[in-house]
Design an enzyme around this catalytic site. Structure first.
Site, PDB file in Angstrom:
ATOM      1  CE1 TYR A  56      -4.285   1.073  -0.112  1.00  0.00           C
ATOM      2  CE2 TYR A  56      -4.424  -1.219   0.563  1.00  0.00           C
ATOM      3  CZ  TYR A  56      -5.008  -0.081   0.021  1.00  0.00           C
ATOM      4  OH  TYR A  56      -6.312  -0.125  -0.397  1.00  0.00           O
ATOM      5  CD  GLU A  58      -4.700   5.354   1.052  1.00  0.00           C
ATOM      6  OE1 GLU A  58      -4.469   5.863   2.162  1.00  0.00           O
ATOM      7  OE2 GLU A  58      -5.805   4.916   0.715  1.00  0.00           O
ATOM      8  CG  ASP A 202      -9.173   9.993 -23.893  1.00  0.00           C
ATOM      9  OD1 ASP A 202      -8.186   9.232 -23.954  1.00  0.00           O
ATOM     10  OD2 ASP A 202     -10.281   9.654 -23.424  1.00  0.00           O
ATOM     11  CB  THR A 228      -5.545   3.344 -21.752  1.00  0.00           C
ATOM     12  OG1 THR A 228      -5.202   3.248 -23.134  1.00  0.00           O
ATOM     13  CG2 THR A 228      -6.999   3.748 -21.612  1.00  0.00           C
ATOM     14  CE  LYS A 231      -8.241   1.607 -24.661  1.00  0.00           C
ATOM     15  NZ  LYS A 231      -9.314   2.604 -24.763  1.00  0.00           N
ATOM     16  NE  ARG A 237      -7.780  -3.833 -18.957  1.00  0.00           N
ATOM     17  CZ  ARG A 237      -8.042  -4.054 -20.240  1.00  0.00           C
ATOM     18  NH1 ARG A 237      -7.429  -4.996 -20.898  1.00  0.00           N
ATOM     19  NH2 ARG A 237      -8.926  -3.323 -20.865  1.00  0.00           N
TER      20      ARG A 237
HETATM   21  C1  LIG Z   1     -10.299   3.017 -23.884  1.00  0.00           C
HETATM   22  C2  LIG Z   1     -10.608   4.452 -23.730  1.00  0.00           C
HETATM   23  C3  LIG Z   1     -10.850   5.015 -22.467  1.00  0.00           C
HETATM   24  C4  LIG Z   1     -11.101   4.216 -21.220  1.00  0.00           C
HETATM   25  O1  LIG Z   1     -10.169   3.347 -20.842  1.00  0.00           O
HETATM   26  P1  LIG Z   1     -10.514   2.182 -19.775  1.00  0.00           P
HETATM   27  O2  LIG Z   1      -9.155   1.759 -19.394  1.00  0.00           O
HETATM   28  O3  LIG Z   1     -11.289   1.156 -20.540  1.00  0.00           O
HETATM   29  O4  LIG Z   1     -11.284   2.780 -18.673  1.00  0.00           O
HETATM   30  C5  LIG Z   1     -11.000   6.390 -22.397  1.00  0.00           C
HETATM   31  N1  LIG Z   1     -10.936   7.159 -23.487  1.00  0.00           N
HETATM   32  C6  LIG Z   1     -10.746   6.637 -24.715  1.00  0.00           C
HETATM   33  C7  LIG Z   1     -10.687   7.557 -25.881  1.00  0.00           C
HETATM   34  C8  LIG Z   1     -10.586   5.275 -24.881  1.00  0.00           C
HETATM   35  O5  LIG Z   1     -10.421   4.783 -26.094  1.00  0.00           O
END
Ligand SMILES: *Cc1c(COP(=O)(O)O)cnc(C)c1O
Length: 419
Positions: A56, A58, A202, A228, A231, A237
């Protein structure tokens, strides 16, 4: 998975061990085209499976609420430094549990409930967290959504500007989850400046391309960059937020204690490893190959009579409208899955069909590029896709192609899979 680790699980829990082994074989034997997925390296896998999950911590490095942080602090600091160096950002927060919590932290940093947020609508390729009604972001905030042009299916920056001037949002999102074209960060920044909004980029889908130089970077233009890590970036993740120094305090406070408790240190270590991998020349080549593959797959699909949204792609992602093929996205996706080709059904802009059974399919090339597949292999994949989509009820054909796919995949070992 490493055989010793597999045995460790099997000794305690054979049921789960068997299911993990089956999933590993499935990932090995299929052509994975889900645009948000990838294969992490063995090193990333090992870091995320480590004893760091026991700890942990925090708070932030050197400012923690629990003792015993000698090594955790160094791990998180390394991860932060690598993120800053790779993306050229002033500040990085590597604690968000995933992309959606990272985005929620952006709201908490800059908005009060009821404030106006503007984002790309879900049907046009935006993400739920950019203000779509079913999301907390569309229900606790006043969300206004822009779309894409009916004729080109591209985002119309004049429309974005007009809507921003009319609605005066406090926060503007750019980026999305089904956008096959380059995001014009500079144009968004100009609009955000004109209306006095925070610009959040994003790059969840494209951060690997940005890191590898295969897509322009939002860092010089956006107040905050959210991503993220799992991807195209090919990490575990997780989520990350990067921002200008002026926003550092607000972002850090919003993530912890605003939204989350203890960071997932095993994930942080996995992200650090992935960021180190992403800073290499090999990764730059990988990012270029993802895009080359997507363009090759798009061209092949067009040759086979598929209608592509915007006619093609600039990035890793292809969105096809199957209306002219007289088949729904869902039926196509299920038939393709039976043939060993995995992707997702997806709405297309102005889709007359419902989201649970839409007109399109979405595919991406980050996973196949991770296996070393190139343009020639994309031609073969496109040909198989055309066969399956033309015969969605022909289970014998699907079984035959699935066998061919398995043999084909055996020639391209997947990172992290030792079977
Ligand atoms: C995948 C994605 C997210 C969210 O990601 P998670 O890890 O699934 O919560 C947010 N914004 C965009 C543009 C995404 O493609």
């Amino acid at each position: 998975m490493h055989p010793a680790l597999a045995k460790t699980i099997a000794d305690v829990d054979p049921e789960i061990a068997e299911l993990i082994a089956k999933e590993e074989r499935r990932q090995r034997d299929s052509i994975r085209l889900i645009a948000s997925e990838n294969y992490v390296s063995g090193a990333v896998l090992a870091a995320t499976g480590s004893i760091l999950t026991n700890k942990y911590s925090e708070g932030y490095p050197t400012k923690r609420y629990y003792e015993g942080q000698q090594y955790i602090d160094q791990i998180e600091q390394l991860c932060i430094e690598r993120a800053k160096a790779l993306f050229g950002a002033d500040h990085a927060n590597v604690q968000p549990y995933s992309g959606s919590p990272a985005n929620l932290a952006v709201y908490f940093a800059f908005l009060k409930p009821g404030d106006t947020v503007m984002g790309l609508g879900l049907p046009a390729g935006g993400h739920l967290t950019h203000g779509w009604p079913v999301s907390i972001t569309g229900s606790y905030f006043k969300a206004v959504q822009y779309g894409v042009r009916r004729d080109t299916h591209r985002i119309d920056m004049d429309e974005v500007r007009e809507l921003a001037l009319k609605e005066r949002p406090k926060l503007i999102w750019c980026g999305g989850t089904a956008v096959p074209r380059t995001i014009e960060f500079a144009a968004y920044a100009e609009i955000a400046k004109e209306v006095g909004a925070i610009l959040a980029a994003d790059i969840a889908h494209i951060s690997g391309l940005v890191a590898g130089g295969a897509h322009p970077s939002p860092v010089p233009f956006a107040d905050v960059v959210s991503t993220t890590t799992h991807k195209t970036l090919r990490g575990p993740r997780g989520g990350m937020l990067m921002c200008k120094t002026a926003h550092q305090k607000a972002i850090d406070k919003a993530v912890f204690p605003g939204l989350q408790g203890g960071p997932h240190n095993h994930t942080t270590a996995g992200i650090a490893v992935a960021l180190k991998e992403a800073a290499t020349e090999t990764f730059k080549q990988y990012a270029k190959q993802i895009v080359a593959n997507a363009k090759a797959l798009a061209a092949t699909l067009v040759e086979h009579g598929f209608d592509l949204i915007t006619g093609g792609t600039d990035n890793h992602l292809v969105l096809a409208d199957l209306t002219s093929k007289n088949i729904s996205g869902k039926i196509a996706a299920k038939a393709l899955d039976a043939a060993g080709i995995e992707l997702n059904y997806n709405s297309v802009p102005f889709d007359p069909r419902k989201p649970f059974d839409p007109s399109g399919i979405r595919l991406g090339t980050s996973s196949v590029a991770s296996r070393g597949m190139k343009e020639a292999e994309m031609k073969q994949i496109g040909a198989w896709m055309a066969q399956v989509v033309a015969a969605p009820a022909d289970t014998a054909l699907h079984a035959k192609i699935s066998g061919e796919v398995r043999e084909f995949c055996a020639k391209f070992p997947a990172p992290g899979i030792l079977l």
